[in-house]
Design a protein around this motif. Structure first.
Motif, PDB file in Angstrom:
ATOM      1  N   GLY A 179     -13.176  79.093  79.390  1.00 54.00           N
ATOM      2  CA  GLY A 179     -14.482  79.693  79.191  1.00 54.00           C
ATOM      3  C   GLY A 179     -15.467  78.750  78.524  1.00 54.00           C
ATOM      4  O   GLY A 179     -16.636  78.662  78.920  1.00 54.00           O
ATOM      5  N   CYS A 185     -16.544  76.172  81.003  1.00 53.42           N
ATOM      6  CA  CYS A 185     -17.503  76.750  81.946  1.00 53.42           C
ATOM      7  C   CYS A 185     -18.898  76.831  81.327  1.00 53.42           C
ATOM      8  O   CYS A 185     -19.906  76.549  81.990  1.00 53.42           O
ATOM      9  CB  CYS A 185     -17.046  78.137  82.381  1.00 53.42           C
ATOM     10  SG  CYS A 185     -15.585  78.136  83.447  1.00 53.42           S
ATOM     11  N   GLU A 186     -18.966  77.209  80.057  1.00 57.23           N
ATOM     12  CA  GLU A 186     -20.262  77.260  79.374  1.00 57.23           C
ATOM     13  C   GLU A 186     -20.938  75.901  79.360  1.00 57.23           C
ATOM     14  O   GLU A 186     -22.143  75.782  79.620  1.00 57.23           O
ATOM     15  CB  GLU A 186     -20.071  77.758  77.939  1.00 57.23           C
ATOM     16  CG  GLU A 186     -19.892  79.253  77.808  1.00 57.23           C
ATOM     17  CD  GLU A 186     -19.929  79.700  76.359  1.00 57.23           C
ATOM     18  OE1 GLU A 186     -20.368  80.830  76.121  1.00 57.23           O
ATOM     19  OE2 GLU A 186     -19.523  78.921  75.480  1.00 57.23           O
ATOM     20  N   TRP A 191     -22.223  75.162  82.838  1.00 53.09           N
ATOM     21  CA  TRP A 191     -23.401  75.948  83.174  1.00 53.09           C
ATOM     22  C   TRP A 191     -24.645  75.525  82.405  1.00 53.09           C
ATOM     23  O   TRP A 191     -25.759  75.754  82.860  1.00 53.09           O
ATOM     24  CB  TRP A 191     -23.138  77.416  82.917  1.00 53.09           C
ATOM     25  CG  TRP A 191     -22.450  78.079  84.054  1.00 53.09           C
ATOM     26  CD1 TRP A 191     -22.551  77.784  85.382  1.00 53.09           C
ATOM     27  CD2 TRP A 191     -21.530  79.158  83.959  1.00 53.09           C
ATOM     28  NE1 TRP A 191     -21.754  78.609  86.125  1.00 53.09           N
ATOM     29  CE2 TRP A 191     -21.107  79.467  85.274  1.00 53.09           C
ATOM     30  CE3 TRP A 191     -21.008  79.888  82.896  1.00 53.09           C
ATOM     31  CZ2 TRP A 191     -20.210  80.483  85.543  1.00 53.09           C
ATOM     32  CZ3 TRP A 191     -20.113  80.902  83.170  1.00 53.09           C
ATOM     33  CH2 TRP A 191     -19.721  81.192  84.477  1.00 53.09           C
ATOM     34  N   ARG A 198     -26.549  75.566  86.275  1.00 50.07           N
ATOM     35  CA  ARG A 198     -26.627  77.018  86.381  1.00 50.07           C
ATOM     36  C   ARG A 198     -26.410  77.516  87.809  1.00 50.07           C
ATOM     37  O   ARG A 198     -26.157  78.687  88.045  1.00 50.07           O
ATOM     38  CB  ARG A 198     -27.992  77.492  85.891  1.00 50.07           C
ATOM     39  CG  ARG A 198     -28.065  77.691  84.396  1.00 50.07           C
ATOM     40  CD  ARG A 198     -27.262  78.910  83.989  1.00 50.07           C
ATOM     41  NE  ARG A 198     -27.244  79.098  82.542  1.00 50.07           N
ATOM     42  CZ  ARG A 198     -26.529  80.021  81.919  1.00 50.07           C
ATOM     43  NH1 ARG A 198     -25.755  80.821  82.626  1.00 50.07           N
ATOM     44  NH2 ARG A 198     -26.560  80.129  80.626  1.00 50.07           N
ATOM     45  N   GLU A 249     -14.140  88.590  78.261  1.00 54.32           N
ATOM     46  CA  GLU A 249     -14.913  87.522  77.623  1.00 54.32           C
ATOM     47  C   GLU A 249     -15.364  86.485  78.644  1.00 54.32           C
ATOM     48  O   GLU A 249     -16.498  85.988  78.590  1.00 54.32           O
ATOM     49  CB  GLU A 249     -14.076  86.870  76.520  1.00 54.32           C
ATOM     50  CG  GLU A 249     -13.857  87.777  75.316  1.00 54.32           C
ATOM     51  CD  GLU A 249     -12.924  87.170  74.291  1.00 54.32           C
ATOM     52  OE1 GLU A 249     -12.443  86.040  74.510  1.00 54.32           O
ATOM     53  OE2 GLU A 249     -12.664  87.820  73.255  1.00 54.32           O
ATOM     54  N   HIS A 260     -19.419  85.687  80.203  1.00 52.01           N
ATOM     55  CA  HIS A 260     -20.046  84.372  80.350  1.00 52.01           C
ATOM     56  C   HIS A 260     -20.332  84.036  81.815  1.00 52.01           C
ATOM     57  O   HIS A 260     -20.694  82.905  82.129  1.00 52.01           O
ATOM     58  CB  HIS A 260     -19.161  83.295  79.736  1.00 52.01           C
ATOM     59  CG  HIS A 260     -19.022  83.398  78.248  1.00 52.01           C
ATOM     60  ND1 HIS A 260     -20.103  83.318  77.392  1.00 52.01           N
ATOM     61  CD2 HIS A 260     -17.939  83.595  77.456  1.00 52.01           C
ATOM     62  CE1 HIS A 260     -19.679  83.450  76.142  1.00 52.01           C
ATOM     63  NE2 HIS A 260     -18.384  83.626  76.156  1.00 52.01           N
TER      64      HIS A 260
END
Length: 281
Positions: A36, A39-40, A43, A47, A70, A74
């Motif tokens: 996660g 990935c954030e 992005w 995006r 969670e 995201h």
């Protein structure tokens, strides 16, 4: 993989498959949390890149609703594939690969923690090097020491020494194992092109390459499916080790997991050498 999945058009995006069989919940949760975070970071720059996670439940998946919620919060789309039983590592990943319609697909172990910028750096490398079809990262152990999981083609002696001899005896073969593990060229700084074999704990592919290869060879239940897929990948694309892409690996060898794993290891080794050629010493 069937003809429909082989012809499915690619779209922008990244898909990830994690095959589990009675996983340790704490480690799986850690892997998903690190995914996660990665990935954030991706992005924050890209995006336009949707991400889909497939959890392939070969049996014994604990309750992970909170961890998946969670990820979904995201923006990661998640899916659990279950009900097929324990079909093995490669066939499990193939279930997800058949569904993937993304540009990139990550084969990920449930005992891997990703560096926050691992996916961002990997995708950047793919997009600036269109000849690359398979990327392997720098892999560290729980103490942060480098694991040398790129390989030259093995002999039976290499596998026996590395997998089954006690450390006191294995030290007698230090130079031999160093060559097998490519320690003369693999380090923390330099990109290495076309290592013959890379680890299945983190294999980032162009999905089109996986389709050309029809995914993993389902004849391997566990062990050597990554050796097989690595060698075949060289036929259709370039393979690269990129040390700026970093992960930690918490896994262990077959001999430390008991006699059942030793039997599976030996059975898969036989299939591998029968296909690609026997090397003894």
């Amino acid at each position: 993989m069937n003809a429909t999945s082989a012809s499915r058009p690619e779209t922008e995006g990244l898909s990830v498959s994690v095959v589990v069989y009675r996983p340790e919940l704490a480690q799986l949760a850690s892997t998903l949390a690190s995914l996660g975070a990665a990935c954030e970071a991706l992005w924050a720059v890209r995006r336009d890149l949707p991400i889909t996670l497939y959890i392939v439940d070969n049996g014994g998946l604990p309750e992970i609703r909170q961890e998946l919620d969670e990820l979904q919060a995201h923006g990661v789309e998640t899916s659990i594939l279950s009900g097929h039983g324990n079909i093995g590592y490669g066939r499990g990943h193939n279930l997800a690969i058949e569904r993937a319609a993304t540009r990139y697909h990550l084969v990920l172990n449930p005992d891997i923690d990703l560096d926050r910028e691992a996916l961002l750096r990997a995708v950047d490398f793919f997009e600036t090097n269109p000849e690359v079809g398979l990327l392997t990262p720098w892999i560290g152990d729980e103490q942060g020491r480098q694991q040398f999981l790129c390989r030259r083609y093995p002999t039976l002696l290499d596998l026996f020494v590395r997998g089954f001899l006690p450390g006191s005896v294995r030290s007698l073969f230090t130079r031999r194992l160093a060559r097998y593990e490519m320690r003369d060229v693999i380090n923390e700084r330099e990109i290495v092109w076309d290592p013959p074999i890379v680890s299945g704990c983190f294999m980032l592919f162009r999905t089109g390459v996986l389709r050309k290869l029809a995914g993993f060879d389902a004849r391997y239940f566990l062990y050597f499916e990554d050796y097989d897929l690595s060698l075949r990948a060289h036929d259709v694309a370039r393979v690269v080790y990129v040390p700026t892409v970093r992960v930690l690996h918490h896994g262990g060898g077959a001999a430390r997991k008991g006699t059942a794993h030793i039997r599976m290891f030996m059975a898969s080794a036989y299939k591998f050498f029968s296909r690609f050629g026997w090397k003894w010493l």
